[in-house]
Design a protein around this motif. Structure first.
Motif, PDB file in Angstrom:
ATOM      1  N   UNK A   1       0.808  -1.224   0.000  1.00 32.22           N
ATOM      2  CA  UNK A   1       0.000   0.000   0.000  1.00 32.22           C
ATOM      3  C   UNK A   1       0.840   1.272   0.000  1.00 32.22           C
ATOM      4  N   UNK A   2       2.166   1.140   0.036  1.00 37.39           N
ATOM      5  CA  UNK A   2       3.023   2.320   0.018  1.00 37.39           C
ATOM      6  C   UNK A   2       3.042   2.959  -1.368  1.00 37.39           C
ATOM      7  N   UNK A   3       3.034   4.284  -1.405  1.00 39.77           N
ATOM      8  CA  UNK A   3       3.141   5.032  -2.659  1.00 39.77           C
ATOM      9  C   UNK A   3       4.283   6.037  -2.526  1.00 39.77           C
ATOM     10  N   UNK A   4       4.551   6.758  -3.594  1.00 40.26           N
ATOM     11  CA  UNK A   4       5.597   7.776  -3.551  1.00 40.26           C
ATOM     12  C   UNK A   4       5.286   8.883  -2.551  1.00 40.26           C
ATOM     13  N   UNK A   5       4.004   9.040  -2.217  1.00 39.58           N
ATOM     14  CA  UNK A   5       3.599  10.077  -1.265  1.00 39.58           C
ATOM     15  C   UNK A   5       3.864   9.671   0.185  1.00 39.58           C
ATOM     16  N   UNK A   6       4.196   8.415   0.408  1.00 34.52           N
ATOM     17  CA  UNK A   6       4.428   7.922   1.777  1.00 34.52           C
ATOM     18  C   UNK A   6       5.881   8.173   2.167  1.00 34.52           C
ATOM     19  N   UNK A   7       6.241   9.442   2.330  1.00 33.42           N
ATOM     20  CA  UNK A   7       7.633   9.791   2.592  1.00 33.42           C
ATOM     21  C   UNK A   7       7.947   9.709   4.086  1.00 33.42           C
ATOM     22  N   UNK A   8       9.228   9.621   4.388  1.00 34.15           N
ATOM     23  CA  UNK A   8       9.686   9.638   5.778  1.00 34.15           C
ATOM     24  C   UNK A   8       9.653  11.078   6.274  1.00 34.15           C
ATOM     25  N   UNK A   9       8.857  11.338   7.304  1.00 38.09           N
ATOM     26  CA  UNK A   9       8.679  12.687   7.842  1.00 38.09           C
ATOM     27  C   UNK A   9       9.347  12.801   9.213  1.00 38.09           C
ATOM     28  N   UNK A  10       9.572  14.035   9.701  1.00 40.91           N
ATOM     29  CA  UNK A  10      10.094  14.207  11.056  1.00 40.91           C
ATOM     30  C   UNK A  10       9.221  13.531  12.112  1.00 40.91           C
ATOM     31  N   UNK A  11       7.906  13.540  11.908  1.00 42.43           N
ATOM     32  CA  UNK A  11       7.022  12.877  12.870  1.00 42.43           C
ATOM     33  C   UNK A  11       7.267  11.379  12.904  1.00 42.43           C
TER      34      UNK A  11
ATOM     35  N   UNK B   1      10.110   9.953  12.200  1.00 44.61           N
ATOM     36  CA  UNK B   1      11.397   9.796  12.878  1.00 44.61           C
ATOM     37  C   UNK B   1      11.192   9.791  14.384  1.00 44.61           C
ATOM     38  N   UNK B   2      10.365  10.718  14.853  1.00 45.55           N
ATOM     39  CA  UNK B   2      10.075  10.790  16.285  1.00 45.55           C
ATOM     40  C   UNK B   2       9.410   9.510  16.785  1.00 45.55           C
ATOM     41  N   UNK B   3       8.503   8.955  15.990  1.00 49.25           N
ATOM     42  CA  UNK B   3       7.836   7.707  16.379  1.00 49.25           C
ATOM     43  C   UNK B   3       8.823   6.541  16.433  1.00 49.25           C
ATOM     44  N   UNK B   4       9.751   6.492  15.472  1.00 47.76           N
ATOM     45  CA  UNK B   4      10.748   5.418  15.480  1.00 47.76           C
ATOM     46  C   UNK B   4      11.655   5.530  16.704  1.00 47.76           C
ATOM     47  N   UNK B   5      12.077   6.754  17.038  1.00 47.06           N
ATOM     48  CA  UNK B   5      12.904   6.956  18.221  1.00 47.06           C
ATOM     49  C   UNK B   5      12.137   6.586  19.480  1.00 47.06           C
ATOM     50  N   UNK B   6      10.857   6.914  19.518  1.00 45.62           N
ATOM     51  CA  UNK B   6      10.019   6.562  20.670  1.00 45.62           C
ATOM     52  C   UNK B   6       9.904   5.054  20.808  1.00 45.62           C
ATOM     53  N   UNK B   7       9.778   4.351  19.688  1.00 42.27           N
ATOM     54  CA  UNK B   7       9.693   2.880  19.707  1.00 42.27           C
ATOM     55  C   UNK B   7      10.952   2.286  20.333  1.00 42.27           C
TER      56      UNK B   7
ATOM     57  N   UNK C   1      18.185  14.445  14.241  1.00 42.65           N
ATOM     58  CA  UNK C   1      16.846  14.931  14.579  1.00 42.65           C
ATOM     59  C   UNK C   1      16.191  13.977  15.553  1.00 42.65           C
ATOM     60  N   UNK C   2      15.551  14.516  16.565  1.00 41.16           N
ATOM     61  CA  UNK C   2      14.833  13.736  17.567  1.00 41.16           C
ATOM     62  C   UNK C   2      15.721  12.672  18.218  1.00 41.16           C
ATOM     63  N   UNK C   3      16.992  13.009  18.405  1.00 42.24           N
ATOM     64  CA  UNK C   3      17.908  12.078  19.048  1.00 42.24           C
ATOM     65  C   UNK C   3      18.383  10.962  18.148  1.00 42.24           C
ATOM     66  N   UNK C   4      18.201  11.124  16.832  1.00 39.81           N
ATOM     67  CA  UNK C   4      18.618  10.112  15.862  1.00 39.81           C
ATOM     68  C   UNK C   4      19.660  10.723  14.926  1.00 39.81           C
ATOM     69  N   UNK C   5      20.804  10.086  14.785  1.00 33.66           N
ATOM     70  CA  UNK C   5      21.822  10.488  13.822  1.00 33.66           C
ATOM     71  C   UNK C   5      21.576   9.746  12.513  1.00 33.66           C
ATOM     72  N   UNK C   6      21.548  10.494  11.404  1.00 35.98           N
ATOM     73  CA  UNK C   6      21.242   9.899  10.112  1.00 35.98           C
ATOM     74  C   UNK C   6      22.519   9.679   9.311  1.00 35.98           C
ATOM     75  N   UNK C   7      22.691   8.442   8.857  1.00 37.94           N
ATOM     76  CA  UNK C   7      23.845   8.056   8.059  1.00 37.94           C
ATOM     77  C   UNK C   7      23.339   7.676   6.665  1.00 37.94           C
ATOM     78  N   UNK C   8      23.810   8.404   5.663  1.00 39.62           N
ATOM     79  CA  UNK C   8      23.332   8.197   4.292  1.00 39.62           C
ATOM     80  C   UNK C   8      24.106   7.073   3.619  1.00 39.62           C
TER      81      UNK C   8
END
Length: 327
Positions: A163-173, A175-181, A232-239
């Protein structure tokens, strides 16, 4: 369920040392030179592997033993009554290594007539290929983890990859949910942060958000990990351009961003079976007319998720979803 590792494991800063196998006519200086060239080029490709708990081992199989933890004893004891107690349990995780390698043949005429150092050039490229191969093997194990979340389509919840589409982008919110998990699962941090390994196409969408731009406008973030692009939100992003992409025929791309806590997975380092560079000069391998030399590599690889509750795979689309290919 939380677990505790019985095995005492040490985190090493570098990958397993490389051994060079050559004909005796190759000088020790050249052996060291090719050895260093291969290792440096391999190490540059190891984005996923850098966050694994390095596990030295002998043989080709290792067994991790994890004792189950116990619930809190919140109920008061009754005088004279023996409590029922808890059941002791242990979880075993087995991991083993597989061997991989490749080589290239260089003709005598190319070696003699080229203006460039052909052997050196082949060594550089072989080192890069070895590092990419090793890291992709690690990545493939990590993206098969049990814990997954899907980016919503705006305010519409998504519950499956289909059900994912191109509009289902990774948002700051998200990211916050993943960090909370990770926090709710009491995943320990890596140097004070959680880490997310993200594809450049997904990173583009995240960095285009107003929240990311505003945060980094007023917060100077000094990179502490190889390939890091921000926090962001306590998460370091590595590309990493080798982050996993799935793509069904005729469909859009789906991207995996891995959110990691400390010691989420282990990388096996079998004794004597680390990265090995093998150079065979034409006098040794080139046949009766000494017509070619070979340059190759060989290594054993093994990795295993140790704590499913310390690794979350967040799947998303991207504005690049119509052009990126599966990897």
């Amino acid at each position: 369920m939380k677990h505790k590792l019985l095995l005492n494991m040490q985190l090493f800063a570098d990958v397993t040392p490389v051994n060079v196998t050559t004909q005796e006519s190759l000088s020790p200086t050249m052996k060291t030179f090719y050895d260093t060239t291969l290792l440096e080029n391999a190490r540059e490709q190891m984005v996923f592997t850098q966050f694994g708990e390095k596990v030295p081992m002998k043989g080709n199989k290792v067994e991790f033993r994890k004792f189950n933890t116990f619930a809190k004893a919140l109920t008061p004891l009754t005088e004279g009554v023996i409590p029922s107690g808890q059941t002791f349990g242990m979880t075993k995780i087995e991991a083993e290594t597989t061997q991989h390698g490749d080589y290239v043949a260089v003709s005598d005429r190319l070696e003699l007539e080229s203006y460039d150092d052909v052997i050196f050039g082949a060594t550089e490229e072989m080192g890069a290929a070895e590092g990419e191969t090793f890291d992709t093997l690690t990545r493939n194990i990590l993206v098969a983890g049990n814990s997954v979340a899907y980016c919503p389509n705006g305010t519409t919840e998504v519950t499956s990859r289909a059900d994912l589409t191109n509009a289902c982008i990774l948002t700051p919110d998200m990211v916050s949910k993943a960090a909370t998990w990770l926090k709710k699962n009491k995943a320990p941090k890596i140097d004070g942060y959680y880490v997310a390994i993200i594809h450049p196409s997904v990173a583009y969408d995240l960095r285009s958000t107003d929240e990311w731009k505003e945060y980094h406008k007023y917060n100077a973030v000094d990179p502490i990990f190889k390939g890091e692009i921000g926090e962001m939100h306590g998460v370091r992003f590595v590309e990493c351009g080798e982050s996993k992409i799935w793509r069904e025929e005729g469909g859009n791309a789906t991207y995996a961003t891995l959110f990691l806590g400390k010691k989420a997975f282990g990388v096996l380092e079998p004794e004597g079976e680390g990265m090995e560079m093998i150079v065979k000069p034409k006098g040794q391998i080139g046949g009766p007319l000494e017509q070619f030399s070979t340059i190759g590599y060989k290594f054993c690889h093994g990795a295993k998720i140790l704590y499913q509750e310390r690794i979350l795979r967040v799947e998303s689309g991207s504005s690049y979803g119509t052009i990126d290919e599966a990897n």
